[in-house]
Design a protein around this motif. Structure first.
Motif, PDB file in Angstrom:
ATOM      1  N   ARG A 238       0.840  -1.209   0.000  1.00  0.00           N
ATOM      2  CA  ARG A 238       0.000   0.000   0.000  1.00  0.00           C
ATOM      3  C   ARG A 238       0.870   1.252   0.000  1.00  0.00           C
ATOM      4  N   SER A 239       1.923   1.205   0.785  1.00  0.00           N
ATOM      5  CA  SER A 239       2.796   2.374   0.861  1.00  0.00           C
ATOM      6  C   SER A 239       3.397   2.679  -0.526  1.00  0.00           C
ATOM      7  N   ALA A 240       3.821   1.608  -1.249  1.00  0.00           N
ATOM      8  CA  ALA A 240       4.372   1.800  -2.592  1.00  0.00           C
ATOM      9  C   ALA A 240       3.298   2.353  -3.534  1.00  0.00           C
ATOM     10  N   LEU A 241       2.096   1.776  -3.443  1.00  0.00           N
ATOM     11  CA  LEU A 241       1.017   2.233  -4.340  1.00  0.00           C
ATOM     12  C   LEU A 241       0.578   3.651  -3.997  1.00  0.00           C
ATOM     13  N   ASP A 242       0.587   4.002  -2.691  1.00  0.00           N
ATOM     14  CA  ASP A 242       0.269   5.384  -2.305  1.00  0.00           C
ATOM     15  C   ASP A 242       1.211   6.347  -3.038  1.00  0.00           C
ATOM     16  N   ALA A 243       2.494   5.987  -3.040  1.00  0.00           N
ATOM     17  CA  ALA A 243       3.496   6.855  -3.673  1.00  0.00           C
ATOM     18  C   ALA A 243       3.283   6.924  -5.191  1.00  0.00           C
ATOM     19  N   ILE A 244       2.974   5.766  -5.808  1.00  0.00           N
ATOM     20  CA  ILE A 244       2.784   5.746  -7.277  1.00  0.00           C
ATOM     21  C   ILE A 244       1.554   6.582  -7.649  1.00  0.00           C
ATOM     22  N   VAL A 245       0.481   6.417  -6.870  1.00  0.00           N
ATOM     23  CA  VAL A 245      -0.755   7.168  -7.134  1.00  0.00           C
ATOM     24  C   VAL A 245      -0.507   8.666  -6.941  1.00  0.00           C
ATOM     25  N   GLN A 246       0.172   9.018  -5.829  1.00  0.00           N
ATOM     26  CA  GLN A 246       0.405  10.445  -5.562  1.00  0.00           C
ATOM     27  C   GLN A 246       1.299  11.064  -6.637  1.00  0.00           C
ATOM     28  N   ALA A 247       2.327  10.316  -7.038  1.00  0.00           N
ATOM     29  CA  ALA A 247       3.222  10.831  -8.080  1.00  0.00           C
ATOM     30  C   ALA A 247       2.452  11.057  -9.380  1.00  0.00           C
ATOM     31  N   SER A 248       1.546  10.144  -9.703  1.00  0.00           N
ATOM     32  CA  SER A 248       0.744  10.295 -10.932  1.00  0.00           C
ATOM     33  C   SER A 248      -0.118  11.550 -10.838  1.00  0.00           C
ATOM     34  N   ILE A 249      -0.776  11.713  -9.686  1.00  0.00           N
ATOM     35  CA  ILE A 249      -1.628  12.894  -9.497  1.00  0.00           C
ATOM     36  C   ILE A 249      -0.782  14.166  -9.623  1.00  0.00           C
ATOM     37  N   ASP A 250       0.375  14.181  -8.953  1.00  0.00           N
ATOM     38  CA  ASP A 250       1.245  15.372  -8.977  1.00  0.00           C
ATOM     39  C   ASP A 250       1.699  15.702 -10.396  1.00  0.00           C
TER      40      ASP A 250
END
Ligand code: NDP
Length: 289
Positions: A238-250
């Motif tokens: 989840r922590s990895a996916l949180d980062a991938i999702v946030q990076a995509s949004i950013d």
């Protein structure tokens, strides 16, 4: 003596299959709904049938490579009553249920039915890397191996006619979601002007290396033991996916492809399985029939 082989459907794939038959000097009959598509093979010695009735008039195996399940019925329903004792190899892509329906339909007319799924593009037929899956009639598979092996490596998955298609579509499920992931990554680096071509040079070796872990993932899934040593936890994932999702949004990139992957992991954690291995998401995906 080799009997005639009838090919119904000379699109890109049907044409490649029939060409392999001609290349092997087998007597070949071709039919296509739109007649001009048979001309090239007729010029090479195939018998050009102008109607389906004419195409299936002999006693050899019938190979159908049409668009979809519906088109197989469109073409064969009118002549089915005359095909008792014949073998039909259907290489049209269908769902497992559709393949099983066709097997039942064929049995009703005394037709020996072998369903097939082609794991290749037309240019690969008969060459290295071409593989075809079969299921349904074991007798048809054995009796026609010489023909089937012309197209690629032949594998038989048993008498349930739906199994070849199930394997085919399961592999395609993996392929389509992998390509969706590649496009996601290309969009992420593309947001900073990096070309997809450049990204591909990194993605191909990385993803190929990742497939090396399929065997250990499979062992965990088969044992349904997600609490064993050395597994990457759902919390970590989840922590990895949180980062991938946030990076995509950013970066202004869509997260539509990532969302369901993220949701599966989050739901497992909400259910209390956070410390267990990430393969536990399989429990939400598997059939409960
Ligand atoms: P094409 O679109 O090139 O050809 C489709 C064929 O189906 C044509 O011969 C077409 O006839 C015929 N057809 C469609 N609807 C009907 C109908 N109602 N009645 C009679 N004939 C019909 O497709 P492909 O040859 O590439 O594919 C054929 C099958 O092979 C599909 O099921 C596909 O999923 C499968 N396949 C294809 C692969 C590929 O890479 N191409 C890979 C793996 C599987 P007409 O010429 O008159 O339109």
């Amino acid at each position: 003596m080799t009997c005639n082989t009838t090919f119904l459907g000379l699109g890109a794939m049907g044409g490649a299959l029939a060409t392999a038959s001609l290349d092997a000097d087998r007597p070949t009959i071709v039919w296509n709904r739109t007649p001009h598509r048979t001309q090239r093979l007729a010029g090479r010695g195939a018998t050009d049938a102008s109607t389906v009735e004419e195409a299936v008039a002999g006693d050899g195996v019938i190979v159908a490579c049409l668009l979809d399940h519906r088109s197989v019925h469109d073409v064969l329903d009118p002549v089915a009553a005359r095909l008792s004792g014949r073998t039909l190899v259907n290489l049209t892509t269908t769902t497992p249920s559709e393949a099983r329906e066709l097997a039942t339909w064929a049995a009703g007319f005394g037709i020996d039915y072998l369903d097939g799924a082609i794991m290749a593009v037309p240019a690969m037929i008969g060459g290295p890397g071409s593989a075809l899956f079969y299921s349904g009639s074991a007798i048809a598979f054995e009796n026609h191996r010489a023909l089937l092996d012309l197209w690629g490596e032949s594998t038989y998955f048993g008498t349930d006619a739906g199994m070849a298609s199930l394997y085919d579509l399961a592999l395609l499920a993996g392929m389509y979601t992998m390509f969706a992931g590649f496009r996601q990554g290309a969009a992420m680096v593309g947001s900073e002007g990096v070309s997809a071509t450049d990204f591909a040079t990194r993605a191909a070796p990385f993803l190929a290396a990742m497939t090396g872990s399929f065997a250990s993932t499979a062992a965990i899934i088969d044992a349904r033991d997600y609490a064993g040593e050395g597994q990457q936890s759902l919390e970590f994932t989840r922590s990895a996916l949180d980062a991938i999702v946030q990076a995509s949004i950013d970066q202004g990139v869509s997260i539509e492809v990532l969302r369901p992957v993220h949701d599966l992991v989050r739901r497992q954690i909400t259910a209390g399985y956070g410390p267990q291995g990430s393969d536990r998401v399989f429990e939400e995906m598997r059939s409960t029939r």
